[in-house]
Design a protein around this motif. Structure first.
Motif, PDB file in Angstrom:
ATOM      1  N   UNK A   1       0.945  -2.072   2.221  1.00 22.19           N
ATOM      2  CA  UNK A   1      -0.463  -2.440   2.069  1.00 22.19           C
ATOM      3  C   UNK A   1      -0.848  -2.543   0.595  1.00 22.19           C
ATOM      4  N   UNK A   2      -0.341  -1.624  -0.205  1.00 26.15           N
ATOM      5  CA  UNK A   2      -0.668  -1.635  -1.634  1.00 26.15           C
ATOM      6  C   UNK A   2      -0.090  -2.834  -2.356  1.00 26.15           C
ATOM      7  N   UNK A   3       1.054  -3.325  -1.856  1.00 28.33           N
ATOM      8  CA  UNK A   3       1.722  -4.439  -2.521  1.00 28.33           C
ATOM      9  C   UNK A   3       1.234  -5.804  -2.032  1.00 28.33           C
ATOM     10  N   UNK A   4       0.803  -5.866  -0.779  1.00 36.41           N
ATOM     11  CA  UNK A   4       0.531  -7.183  -0.205  1.00 36.41           C
ATOM     12  C   UNK A   4      -0.935  -7.474   0.081  1.00 36.41           C
ATOM     13  N   UNK A   5      -1.812  -6.476   0.034  1.00 31.94           N
ATOM     14  CA  UNK A   5      -3.224  -6.716   0.335  1.00 31.94           C
ATOM     15  C   UNK A   5      -4.086  -6.566  -0.899  1.00 31.94           C
ATOM     16  N   UNK A   6      -5.202  -7.290  -0.869  1.00 30.42           N
ATOM     17  CA  UNK A   6      -6.145  -7.229  -1.980  1.00 30.42           C
ATOM     18  C   UNK A   6      -7.162  -6.123  -1.681  1.00 30.42           C
ATOM     19  N   UNK A   7      -6.848  -4.897  -2.092  1.00 34.77           N
ATOM     20  CA  UNK A   7      -7.712  -3.757  -1.824  1.00 34.77           C
ATOM     21  C   UNK A   7      -7.943  -3.011  -3.132  1.00 34.77           C
TER      22      UNK A   7
ATOM     23  N   UNK B   1      -7.483   5.464   2.227  1.00 39.33           N
ATOM     24  CA  UNK B   1      -6.535   5.256   3.320  1.00 39.33           C
ATOM     25  C   UNK B   1      -5.331   6.187   3.208  1.00 39.33           C
ATOM     26  N   UNK B   2      -4.858   6.342   1.989  1.00 43.40           N
ATOM     27  CA  UNK B   2      -3.711   7.233   1.756  1.00 43.40           C
ATOM     28  C   UNK B   2      -4.060   8.661   2.151  1.00 43.40           C
TER      29      UNK B   2
END
Length: 449
Positions: A123-129, A137-138
């Protein structure tokens, strides 16, 4: 370097095999393990089939499990009848079942940690958050995993207020009545309000004063006079054998002297009484364990199993200083006894039942003028006093006046010297050693309205 998904297939087989070997293990295993804790899919399916049978109160064996799997069209998926037969013969003993359960749970948690952290990394690598949302979330994911460990959680104030309110309304509607398990002794019950869940009660005396006999009386009364005679009582006797304890119980209720039960010289009337009262004893839910090598982990595991089967309301341990401990974890006996008393209190809270633990007193009590025990005389550990909710002593003048006039009077004082939720004071009893019987002699004055 190759990586491998953490798993413990042999431990999984041992857990499933234990259920085939002894169905009495099923409640404990189903309470401890989820289907998803198993690594192999075939084990998940077999475990679910076993749970289905358990919920329907049916026997769990390889034939019944086979039938459930066939009905679900899953028998070939799990490896067929041969695999079920292999599992049913895999475990030869349930002695290490708790270890197998912990291994399965440990590897399951490791797999979930890997899965969650990989998903978080993706999620950290592929989403714009943004970083704040990502960190939230973590934290949520890690908290969810950490709550699967055996640790306590905070309780919200509103839940505690609700519990206190319910107890207060109960007390208001039951004024003058004992709210815990009755001990069978009216005055003692009024002092301590009965045997309350989660309380650790220490009963202490010098050797041969009668603490085992009083504990046996209370245990017998608890079983006979609570829940319509169906209260569950677990007795761990690390000093006396099961036969000795039960003989004392028979003597107590049948009026047959202990010495006669040891020799077998009974009259015809006494034989009739023996038959009548042993039949009565057979109706009580009292469970004995006289394993002299029992340690605190053994005691806790056995009590958990009874509790999960709905058969545990009260625990008696005779006596605290005889519980064995892992010598590697304690440098001296005082530290060991301190650890045992703490764990007994934790066990009472976990199982939500009262625990009566017997304890020795130090010889220092005999140096005092009146020979009456105090909290300072608890042997080997001040933490016993700290951990206990109630501390009760037995004092008998006869014990110190052997040969003097009146030595067989049986006059005994039960000294309540610590009581977190009730009163402190002395209660007069008569002890009749030939019948291992304690009878209460005093009555409290009822408070004026």
């Amino acid at each position: 370097m190759t990586s491998r998904i953490p798993n413990a297939v042999d431990a999984e087989k041992s857990v499933l095999g234990a259920i085939f070997l002894d169905q009495q293990t099923a409640p404990n295993i189903f309470d401890e393990i989820r289907e998803t804790d198993f690594y192999l899919n075939q084990h998940i399916l077999i475990f679910q089939a076993m749970k289905d049978l358990f919920k329907e109160r049916k026997s769990i064996d390889y034939t019944s499990v086979k039938s459930v799997l066939e009905h679900k069209s899953q028998l070939e998926t799990v490896g067929g009848l041969l695999y079920l037969l292999e599992l049913s013969e895999y475990t030869v003993s349930i002695d290490h079942l708790e270890t197998y359960i912990e291994i399965v749970k440990d590897f399951s948690l490791k797999r979930d940690v890997i899965k969650v952290t990989q998903e978080l990394a993706t999620q950290g690598l592929t989403t714009d958050v943004n970083s704040a949302e990502y960190l939230d979330k973590v934290e949520q994911a890690i908290l969810s995993l950490s709550q699967r460990r055996k640790v306590g959680q905070f309780t919200q104030l509103s839940e505690i207020v609700k519990s206190v309110s319910e107890k207060l309304h109960f007390l208001q509607n039951n004024k003058g009545e004992v709210t815990g398990l009755t001990t069978g002794y009216k005055t003692l019950d009024k002092f301590i309000n009965g045997l309350q869940p989660e309380e650790l009660i220490i009963l202490a005396a010098r050797p041969a004063v009668g603490k085992s006999a009083l504990a046996m009386n209370i245990a017998l009364n608890a079983a006979a006079k609570n829940k319509g005679g169906k209260a569950g009582v677990a007795i761990f006797s690390l000093e006396m054998s099961n036969d000795q304890l039960v003989s004392r119980m028979i003597s107590n209720i049948s009026n047959i002297e202990n010495s006669k039960l040891r020799t077998g010289y009974l009259t015809a009337t006494e034989w009739r009484n023996f038959e009548i009262f042993t039949e009565r004893l057979n109706t009580y839910n009292i469970y004995f364990d006289d394993s002299s090598s029992s340690n605190i982990n053994d005691i806790r595991a056995k009590c958990r199993r009874l509790a999960q089967e709905g058969k545990l309301d009260f625990i008696v341990i005779d006596y605290l200083q005889l519980i064995s401990v892992d010598s590697n974890k304690s440098t001296n006996r005082q530290e060991a006894v301190s650890r045992i008393s703490r764990e007994l209190k934790q066990m009472a809270k976990e199982l939500k039942v009262p625990i009566l633990a017997l304890s020795q007193l130090s010889r220092d009590v005999e140096k005092s003028d009146d020979k009456k025990p105090t909290l300072a005389h608890l042997r080997e550990s001040g933490s016993i006093e700290q951990d206990a909710d109630i501390v009760i002593f037995i004092h008998r003048e006869d014990y110190y006046n052997q040969g003097a006039e009146g030595e067989n009077s049986g006059q005994t004082e039960i000294l309540v010297r610590k009581n977190r939720q009730g009163r402190i004071g002395d209660i007069k009893f008569i002890f009749t050693p030939q019948y291992s019987r304690f009878q209460e002699q005093s009555n409290l004055e009822e408070p004026s309205n």
